[in-house]
Design an enzyme around this catalytic site. Structure first.
Site, PDB file in Angstrom:
ATOM      1  CG  HIS A   1     -22.160  23.558  25.244  1.00  0.00           C
ATOM      2  ND1 HIS A   1     -22.299  23.845  26.533  1.00  0.00           N
ATOM      3  CD2 HIS A   1     -21.079  23.318  24.681  1.00  0.00           C
ATOM      4  CE1 HIS A   1     -21.411  23.183  27.354  1.00  0.00           C
ATOM      5  NE2 HIS A   1     -20.264  22.727  25.825  1.00  0.00           N
TER       6      HIS A   1
ATOM      7  CG  ASP B   1     -16.248  20.365  19.716  1.00  0.00           C
ATOM      8  OD1 ASP B   1     -15.073  20.585  19.855  1.00  0.00           O
ATOM      9  OD2 ASP B   1     -16.337  19.877  20.459  1.00  0.00           O
TER      10      ASP B   1
ATOM     11  CG  HIS C   1     -16.409  15.085  27.433  1.00  0.00           C
ATOM     12  ND1 HIS C   1     -16.342  16.626  26.654  1.00  0.00           N
ATOM     13  CD2 HIS C   1     -15.511  14.747  28.353  1.00  0.00           C
ATOM     14  CE1 HIS C   1     -15.867  17.026  28.307  1.00  0.00           C
ATOM     15  NE2 HIS C   1     -15.399  16.247  28.969  1.00  0.00           N
TER      16      HIS C   1
HETATM   17  N1  ACO Z   1     -28.631  20.752  15.369  1.00  0.00           N
HETATM   18  C1  ACO Z   1     -29.672  20.440  14.847  1.00  0.00           C
HETATM   19  N2  ACO Z   1     -30.866  20.825  16.006  1.00  0.00           N
HETATM   20  C2  ACO Z   1     -30.230  20.631  17.311  1.00  0.00           C
HETATM   21  C3  ACO Z   1     -28.673  20.542  17.945  1.00  0.00           C
HETATM   22  C4  ACO Z   1     -27.941  21.202  16.631  1.00  0.00           C
HETATM   23  N3  ACO Z   1     -27.087  21.223  17.029  1.00  0.00           N
HETATM   24  N4  ACO Z   1     -28.416  20.859  19.112  1.00  0.00           N
HETATM   25  C5  ACO Z   1     -29.578  20.703  19.632  1.00  0.00           C
HETATM   26  N5  ACO Z   1     -30.838  20.732  18.975  1.00  0.00           N
HETATM   27  C6  ACO Z   1     -32.005  21.000  18.806  1.00  0.00           C
HETATM   28  C7  ACO Z   1     -32.738  19.566  19.800  1.00  0.00           C
HETATM   29  O1  ACO Z   1     -33.174  19.144  18.369  1.00  0.00           O
HETATM   30  C8  ACO Z   1     -34.300  20.105  20.070  1.00  0.00           C
HETATM   31  O2  ACO Z   1     -34.907  20.418  19.550  1.00  0.00           O
HETATM   32  P1  ACO Z   1     -36.278  20.301  19.678  1.00  0.00           P
HETATM   33  O3  ACO Z   1     -36.853  21.315  20.645  1.00  0.00           O
HETATM   34  O4  ACO Z   1     -37.114  20.454  19.122  1.00  0.00           O
HETATM   35  O5  ACO Z   1     -36.199  18.472  20.386  1.00  0.00           O
HETATM   36  C9  ACO Z   1     -33.389  21.399  21.014  1.00  0.00           C
HETATM   37  O6  ACO Z   1     -32.616  22.030  20.282  1.00  0.00           O
HETATM   38  C10 ACO Z   1     -32.900  21.215  22.197  1.00  0.00           C
HETATM   39  O7  ACO Z   1     -31.784  20.280  22.001  1.00  0.00           O
HETATM   40  P2  ACO Z   1     -31.494  19.159  23.600  1.00  0.00           P
HETATM   41  O8  ACO Z   1     -30.919  18.077  22.847  1.00  0.00           O
HETATM   42  O9  ACO Z   1     -32.325  19.555  24.584  1.00  0.00           O
HETATM   43  O10 ACO Z   1     -29.832  20.017  23.843  1.00  0.00           O
HETATM   44  P3  ACO Z   1     -28.646  19.297  25.343  1.00  0.00           P
HETATM   45  O11 ACO Z   1     -28.403  20.761  26.436  1.00  0.00           O
HETATM   46  O12 ACO Z   1     -29.473  18.216  25.421  1.00  0.00           O
HETATM   47  O13 ACO Z   1     -27.536  19.197  23.749  1.00  0.00           O
HETATM   48  C11 ACO Z   1     -25.988  19.214  23.003  1.00  0.00           C
HETATM   49  C12 ACO Z   1     -27.104  19.927  23.573  1.00  0.00           C
HETATM   50  C13 ACO Z   1     -25.806  17.359  23.064  1.00  0.00           C
HETATM   51  C14 ACO Z   1     -24.101  19.516  22.786  1.00  0.00           C
HETATM   52  C15 ACO Z   1     -26.445  19.297  21.238  1.00  0.00           C
HETATM   53  O14 ACO Z   1     -26.580  20.804  20.899  1.00  0.00           O
HETATM   54  C16 ACO Z   1     -26.084  18.841  19.523  1.00  0.00           C
HETATM   55  O15 ACO Z   1     -25.709  17.310  20.166  1.00  0.00           O
HETATM   56  N6  ACO Z   1     -25.247  19.919  19.530  1.00  0.00           N
HETATM   57  C17 ACO Z   1     -24.472  18.844  18.241  1.00  0.00           C
HETATM   58  C18 ACO Z   1     -23.079  18.785  18.647  1.00  0.00           C
HETATM   59  C19 ACO Z   1     -21.568  19.280  19.009  1.00  0.00           C
HETATM   60  O16 ACO Z   1     -21.655  20.650  18.333  1.00  0.00           O
HETATM   61  N7  ACO Z   1     -21.514  18.600  20.009  1.00  0.00           N
HETATM   62  C20 ACO Z   1     -19.846  19.052  21.248  1.00  0.00           C
HETATM   63  C21 ACO Z   1     -20.685  20.444  22.446  1.00  0.00           C
HETATM   64  S1  ACO Z   1     -19.237  20.909  23.223  1.00  0.00           S
HETATM   65  C22 ACO Z   1     -18.517  19.767  23.666  1.00  0.00           C
HETATM   66  O17 ACO Z   1     -18.829  18.413  24.026  1.00  0.00           O
HETATM   67  C23 ACO Z   1     -17.371  20.506  23.794  1.00  0.00           C
END
Ligand code: ACO
Length: 434
Positions: A308, A364, A269
């Protein structure tokens, strides 16, 4: 109009058909519960770990359209609030639902300023923590402890009492946050200076040393104010859901908000901006970016600060933070990691992997760079987040308390364990052990 829309469900177990009303794009889980319900069997339920497709409330606090990259507090776009408002005015807006008149504003600011001090025993409590205590752990404990200092807070049905706790919490959060920060440094806690604005006073409590009066740089105070505005609410996220869930037991708001702080403490989070900093430091220089991006595309790691759950477009808060970076770096000097971040963003936004998956910078991606330039250690990042989010938690909590439809939060489960086992007393069981 969606009022007359319905969903027809045919239960193939029985052949029976049910017509469920659709309101605001939702059906009521209770209506599903009527399907297949018999004396012995419960009706149909929804299985939704993480509540990814379940609306838990009606709310008029915050609107998000993730596809379009829109964030509004009480209908006002975040861009306008960040540019033209102040954190305390935004807090008023979130709590009261509308912007204050001049008189309401002045009264609100006066009240908040008046309540920035905490009981001396709260200070003793905080001083009792280990020298290396995590500031977020200190914040969550001290906010929880406030419920013992204001026992009347449990009278949540009295609007006057409620208002007083809302004011106290918004007022005292920077004091507790700053003291948690000073604690780890072995520095004396600095008392609030009520001549200063909310954010200036926070800077004073964080950084004042022997000078008789701390003189905050207005550009830093403004940037911090903007960051607090950007974090003030984000509808039903994990910590807000925690505040609402705990608050649904009708506990006092200090206990409910400390649950929110606990949720925010978790790395999924509140911790992503720290991960961004670590990533940028590891990349080290612009030349290493292509190899890093290749690694991300091969699935070796993630580009932290990108993507996100809700935003499938540029997170509007990221755009604003990017601008705030310039203001802060003008005072502190440019964080050398900025160059890497900007280049990384440029390359990623042109790369098909990120474009196809709608991965854009989130809030972030740049916030950690600013916090680091302001000399905050990474452990403080979530504390800053919590201070900003407090008005949002309290607005959502107040909405919950007034919402006649709300009940104590109590999800269902699908039981997967054993049934009707025969209990053998310990002495008999252990007698057979070799
Ligand atoms: N880098 C590379 N690939 C990514 C990233 C990333 N940051 N985020 C998502 N993807 C890819 C996934 O691997 C997936 O690929 P695929 O379809 O080939 O399997 C696709 O994009 C969809 O991603 P999901 O994981 O299904 O998206 P979800 O909505 O579940 O996750 C999340 C969102 C957790 C924020 C994710 O984008 C992530 O881990 N980002 C990096 C961490 C981050 O910056 N978190 C802060 C969020 S903002 C906040 O909380 C205030």
């Amino acid at each position: 109009m969606t009022e007359n829309h319905t969903l027809t469900v045919r239960d193939n177990r029985t052949g029976e058909e049910y017509e469920l009303p659709i309101t605001d794009g939702t059906i009521r889980a209770g209506d599903l519960g009527k399907i297949g319900k018999t004396e012995d069997e419960p009706g149909l339920a929804v299985y939704d770990p993480g509540f990814t497709n379940t609306a838990s409330t009606r709310s008029s606090v915050t609107f998000i359209d993730g596809d379009k990259g829109i964030l509004e507090y009480r209908g006002y776009p975040i861009e306008q609030l960040a540019e033209k408002s102040t954190f305390l005015e935004v807090a008023y807006l979130l709590i009261h639902g509308e912007l204050p008149t001049k008189e309401q504003h002045d009264q609100w600011v006066h009240e908040i300023t008046f309540h920035t001090f905490v009981h001396e025993n709260v200070k003793s409590l905080m001083q009792g923590f280990r020298y290396d205590a995590h500031p977020m752990g200190m914040l969550l404990s001290s906010v929880g402890a406030l419920s013992t200092f204001y026992p009347e807070a449990r009278n949540i049905s009295d609007p006057t009492v409620r208002h007083e706790q809302v004011v106290r919490m918004i007022a005292k959060m920077p004091t507790l946050g700053a003291w948690s920060f000073r604690h780890a440094q072995g520095k004396p806690y600095v008392y609030p200076d009520n001549d200063l604005s909310y954010t200036e006073n926070f800077l004073s409590m964080l950084f004042k040393m022997s000078e008789p009066k701390y003189d905050p740089d207005p550009r830093l105070a403004k940037a911090l104010d903007v960051l607090l505005i950007l974090h003030a609410d984000h509808e039903q996220n994990c910590s807000t859901n925690a505040v609402r869930s705990v608050g649904s037991s009708q506990v006092d708001p200090y206990s409910a908000v400390s649950a929110g702080i606990a949720a925010l403490y978790g790395p999924l989070h509140g911790g992503a901006n720290e991960a961004v900093l670590k990533m940028l430091k590891r990349i080290g220089s612009k030349e290493n970016i292509p190899a890093f991006i290749e690694g991300v595309k091969n699935g070796d790691e993630k580009l932290m600060g990108f993507g996100h759950r809700v935003y499938k477009n540029y997170d509007p808060r990221a755009t604003i933070i990017k601008k705030a970076c310039d203001d802060v770096f003008e005072v502190t000097g440019v964080n050398p990691l900025l160059e890497i971040a900007q280049e990384l963003e440029k390359i990623a936004l042109e790369d098909e992997y990120f474009v196809k998956r709608k991965l854009y910078p989130n809030v972030d991606f740049y916030s950690g760079l600013i916090y680091e330039a302001l000399q905050f250690p990474p452990e403080m990042f979530t504390v800053l987040f919590a201070i900003g989010r407090t008005p949002g938690w309290l607005a959502q909590w107040s909405e919950l308390v007034d919402d006649k439809e709300q009940k104590i939060a109590r999800p269902k489960q699908i039981y997967t364990g054993d049934r009707r086992l025969e209990f053998v007393p310990a002495a008999e069981r252990w007698a057979n052990e070799s």
